[in-house]
Scaffold this motif. Structure first.
Motif, mmCIF file in Angstrom:
data_model
loop_
_atom_site.group_PDB
_atom_site.id
_atom_site.type_symbol
_atom_site.label_atom_id
_atom_site.label_comp_id
_atom_site.label_asym_id
_atom_site.label_seq_id
_atom_site.Cartn_x
_atom_site.Cartn_y
_atom_site.Cartn_z
ATOM 1 N N MET A 155 6.708 1.656 5.412
ATOM 2 C CA MET A 155 5.716 0.598 5.553
ATOM 3 C C MET A 155 5.975 -0.221 6.810
ATOM 4 N N ALA A 156 7.258 -0.511 7.082
ATOM 5 C CA ALA A 156 7.595 -1.300 8.266
ATOM 6 C C ALA A 156 7.201 -0.594 9.551
ATOM 7 N N GLU A 157 7.236 0.730 9.532
ATOM 8 C CA GLU A 157 6.870 1.528 10.702
ATOM 9 C C GLU A 157 5.358 1.658 10.840
ATOM 10 N N ALA A 162 1.792 -6.136 7.930
ATOM 11 C CA ALA A 162 1.686 -6.314 6.482
ATOM 12 C C ALA A 162 3.057 -6.489 5.858
ATOM 13 N N LYS A 163 4.017 -5.680 6.303
ATOM 14 C CA LYS A 163 5.374 -5.799 5.765
ATOM 15 C C LYS A 163 5.969 -7.166 6.088
ATOM 16 N N ALA A 164 5.716 -7.673 7.292
ATOM 17 C CA ALA A 164 6.225 -8.986 7.675
ATOM 18 C C ALA A 164 5.599 -10.081 6.829
ATOM 19 N N ARG A 165 4.303 -9.955 6.546
ATOM 20 C CA ARG A 165 3.650 -10.957 5.693
ATOM 21 C C ARG A 165 4.230 -10.948 4.286
ATOM 22 N N HIS A 195 1.162 -5.854 -0.263
ATOM 23 C CA HIS A 195 2.284 -5.673 -1.184
ATOM 24 C C HIS A 195 2.838 -4.262 -1.035
ATOM 25 N N ARG A 196 4.122 -4.122 -1.247
ATOM 26 C CA ARG A 196 4.744 -2.803 -1.076
ATOM 27 C C ARG A 196 4.135 -1.766 -2.014
ATOM 28 N N ASP A 197 3.954 -2.135 -3.288
ATOM 29 C CA ASP A 197 3.380 -1.174 -4.231
ATOM 30 C C ASP A 197 1.913 -0.910 -3.948
ATOM 31 N N GLY A 198 1.201 -1.927 -3.476
ATOM 32 C CA GLY A 198 -0.189 -1.712 -3.092
ATOM 33 C C GLY A 198 -0.307 -0.777 -1.909
ATOM 34 N N TRP A 199 0.582 -0.941 -0.934
ATOM 35 C CA TRP A 199 0.594 -0.062 0.239
ATOM 36 C C TRP A 199 0.911 1.372 -0.170
#
Length: 487
Positions: A155-157, A162-165, A195-199
């Protein structure tokens, strides 16, 4: 209603009707869904407070295993046991600070088995192998939201903003999102895809919709929630009425009583806050945990719908479990896991799918002792894949022939605690730590706990020194030591 309903082993004729098809020669698609820190009783099927229509539907069209347990009540050892199909004493992974490097794995991973057997393997979400950076360990397609793997897309890549938010929103919740604010929670201000799970769900559905592969599919979807923190996306809390939520009731104690796990898991922090928390805070905390469960259930529904629309569920085995439970303040203000009590060690488990054998009666509850290490041999047998080595798990679709279930805790230096459990009773023994499982003997027992789960489901009344249970306690002791010496 879940899109899983109505999947059958048939094909459509030119006139729109269907005809039965013999799929015995066609290997089923395997759909393995799990989440993190999901209490065994956080299912609408058995708890009217919780909204889980997708999981309830899977259970209606399959088997719900009411007595399932994890092999270690914490993420890393539990997940290694699931993916390797072995007990912690066999994987060598005992705590969350452990793990094994790629060069020293104790066997094939679940994904590697399916890849080697000609399956397409796609994994989305949390695996949590431990302290070593790993490759994807058998997954050809791999998306991770948090813990990097060599060859995976993170996700960060892919979505760094979004990950920063998301990281900024959860920062006050502390490491692991598990401080008291993490448990009390709040309504998230972020859209689901931040959200991580949403992503992860979006990546999984996009993959399904674009998939063009003739091979059978091994599909792994693993969520990081309902593990705290409880920053729930908007809308899901609105499905609950906080004032009606029942929360953990405390035993009539003046101090914690937990001989096998005393002092672990930030006791002072949790106890100091929740002893003085208001009833409103208790209800909000519990409600937001359930709201996270409902959010996960909804994302499962959308993913299963995408799989159904693609025809993947026409011939599929679907299995769901969690890596461990969540105490939610039970047993004198205990949160999280890291113990062998019911809310921590038991997990929800459901086996469903259109490719279940015709001999399987749907909408059944299996009350036999089952373990998360049973998942790997069950799925391999369903796909007619041979094991490379003998594994201790059982085929959930075969004769279980197990007299009790086993779990392990290695949280205190120099000690190891093990559980032997049936639906009626539970024995917990604390041993002097031994190097090998086969080394444990009754002479190494330091202390223990014994509970009559039928009469005392809260595990408030320890009968370990009670003469009335001596015979059954001795029987359980021998069974537990025997299980250790088989590992």
């Amino acid at each position: 209603m879940s899109p899983f309903l109505g999947c059958k082993n048939n094909t459509q004729k030119d006139d729109g009707s269907t005809k039965d098809v013999d799929i015995s020669s066609n290997r089923p698609n395997i759909i393995f869904i799990m989440d993190d820190q999901h209490r065994w009783d956080a299912l609408g099927k058995i708890n009217g407070q919780v909204i889980t229509p997708t999981l309830d539907s899977l259970a209606t069209h399959g088997i719900y295993f009411s007595q399932a347990v994890c092999q270690a009540p914490m993420c890393v050892p539990s997940r290694n046991s699931i993916m390797f199909g072995q007990y912690p004493n066999q994987t060598g992974v005992f705590r969350n600070n452990g793990g094994v490097p790629d060069s020293l794995m104790p066997g094939k991973t679940m994904a590697q088995y399916f890849k080697d057997a000609g399956y397409e393997t796609a994994g989305f979400g949390k695996t949590h192998w431990g302290k070593y950076k790993t490759n994807t360990r058998g997954f050809e397609t791999r998306y991770v939201s948090e813990i990097p793997e060599e060859g995976a897309i993170s996700m960060a890549e892919m979505n760094p903003d979004a990950k920063a938010r998301y990281d900024a929103e959860i920062a006050p919740m502390g490491a692991g999102e598990e401080n008291n604010l993490g448990y009390l929670g709040f309504t998230s201000k972020l859209p689901e895809e931040d959200h991580r799970d949403g992503w992860i769900t979006k990546q999984a559905i996009d993959y399904i919709q674009k998939r063009n592969d003739e091979r059978p599919l091994f599909f792994y979807l693993s969520y990081m929630k309902p593990h705290a923190g409880h920053n729930v996306p908007q809308g899901y809390e609105d499905l609950y009425v906080a004032d009606t939520i029942q929360y953990a009731q405390q035993p009539p104690w003046e101090a914690d009583y937990s001989p096998h796990s005393e002092g672990v898991n930030r006791r002072d922090m949790y106890e100091g806050y929740w002893k003085n928390a208001s009833e409103e805070e208790w209800k909000l905390m519990t409600m937001r945990y359930y709201a996270n469960v409902t959010w996960i259930d909804n994302m499962m529904d959308r993913t299963l719908k995408a799989l159904k629309d693609k025809g993947i569920l026409d011939n599929a085995i679907v299995i769901y479990t969690s890596d461990h439970g969540e105490m939610l303040g039970e047993r004198y203000y205990r949160f999280n896991k890291y113990n062998l009590y019911e809310a921590s060690v038991r997990v929800p488990m459901i086996l469903s799918g259109s490719a279940l054998p015709n001999t399987v009666q749907k909408n059944t509850v299996n009350n036999q002792p089952v373990e998360n290490i049973d998942i790997l041999p069950t799925l391999l047998n369903a796909a007619n894949i041979d094991l490379d080595k003998e594994l201790p798990g059982k085929d959930l679709l075969g004769p279980l022939e197990r007299s009790g279930s086993f779990s392990a805790l290695h949280e205190r230096d120099g000690e190891a605690a093990f559980m032997w459990r049936t639906q009626e009773y539970k024995l917990i023994l604390v041993f002097e730590r031994q190097k090998m499982a086969q080394d444990y003997k009754e002479e190494h027992i330091l202390t223990g706990e014994f509970y009559n789960l039928s009469k005392d489901p809260n595990e408030w009344d320890d009968l370990y020194g009670n003469e009335s249970v001596k015979d059954i306690k001795d029987k359980f002791t021998k069974a537990l030591v025997s299980r250790l010496q088989e590992q």
